[in-house]
Design an enzyme around this catalytic site. Structure first.
Site: not given
Ligand code: IPE
Ligand code: IPE
Ligand code: MG
Length: 248
Positions: A21, A38, A132
């Site tokens: 995240d 990303h 792995l």
């Molecule tokens: C969880 O992160 C999903 C992934 C890392 C793919 P999100 O950014 O979607 O989660 P929330 O919305 O903060 O809970």
């Molecule tokens: C995690 O990073 C990746 C996915 C959920 C696909 P985020 O896109 O949720 O990044 P933040 O949480 O908005 O910073």
């Molecule tokens: Mg996120």
């Protein structure tokens, strides 16, 4: 230092699951578009996969796209789909050479047919690799996984008295994979976000404020180090207490 710590010092978690995240915040803080975050996150994934191979981790599960991430703007969703495709195109040969077995958890159906095909080909190519197991959670949701499992059980005519933990585990996307020992969440959020909600029952957690693209091999090593210090009791008593009746 007690017995427990000495014994566990060399202990590497067999299964690590990561909620990758903070890509968006990483990008924003640099004045970049979210997709740049990303992309940077994908680069980092390569480093962490290599580190898992090096440290002898057997299973790595990564949360790449949740069932709730469909609620994001169309551009971002498309970008994430393109990244998945690019990663398979660019990394598969190398991952295969390194002995990584690719698996997918979640539902493939909603993805574009060409991406589904690529994912299935990658799984087929790497299915005998043993170093792995890399479980990619893409279009994955823990509740969706449980719904899927219940539905399959009903279709198979499972009888009520046959339902137990072992059977349910066999009907999940993660069938045959041990529950995660350690779950890492980057970027500081203290929530599960629908990730492995059944399997995480007794996982240890490591949450760091570092955003995923900056989560380095050194910090990964720190997470493994922290894991060796955990006293996993699974509802029982710790080994040190059991060995020492005068403790209570
Ligand atoms: C969880 O992160 C999903 C992934 C890392 C793919 P999100 O950014 O979607 O989660 P929330 O919305 O903060 O809970
Ligand atoms: C995690 O990073 C990746 C996915 C959920 C696909 P985020 O896109 O949720 O990044 P933040 O949480 O908005 O910073
Ligand atoms: Mg996120």
């Amino acid at each position: 230092m007690g017995n427990k710590n000495t014994a566990s010092e060399s202990k590497v978690p067999a299964h690590i699951a990561i909620i990758m995240d903070g890509n968006g915040r990483w990008a924003r803080s640099r004045g970049l578009p979210r997709l740049a975050g990303h992309r940077a996150g994908t680069e980092n994934l390569r480093r962490i996969i290599r580190a898992c191979v090096e440290f002898g981790v057997k299973y790595l599960t990564i949360y790449a796209f949740s069932t709730e991430n469909w609620g994001r703007p169309r551009d971002e969703i498309e970008g994430l789909m393109n990244i998945l495709e690019d990663v398979i195109d660019r990394e598969l040969t190398e991952l295969h050479k390194e002995g990584v077995q690719l698996r997918h958890i979640g539902r493939l159906e909603r993805l574009a047919p060409n991406i589904q095909e690529k994912v299935l080909e990658a799984i087929e190519l790497t299915k005998n690799n043993q170093r792995l197991v890399l479980n990619v959670a893409f279009n994955y949701g823990g509740r969706d996984e449980i719904i899927c499992a219940i539905s399959k059980m009903l279709k198979d005519g499972v009888r009520p008295e046959e339902v137990n933990e072992e059977l349910v585990s066999r009907y999940l996307f993660t069938a045959g994979v041990p529950d995660p020992d350690l779950i890492i969440r980057t970027s500081g959020e203290l929530r599960i976000s629908n990730f492995l909600i059944w399997q995480a029952a007794y996982s240890e957690w490591y949450v760091t404020p570092t955003c995923w693209p900056d989560f380095s091999k050194e910090e990964f090593r720190k997470a493994l180090e922290a894991f060796t210090q955990r006293d996993r009791r699974f509802g029982g008593l710790s080994a040190t207490v059991e060995d020492n009746p005068s403790h209570d």
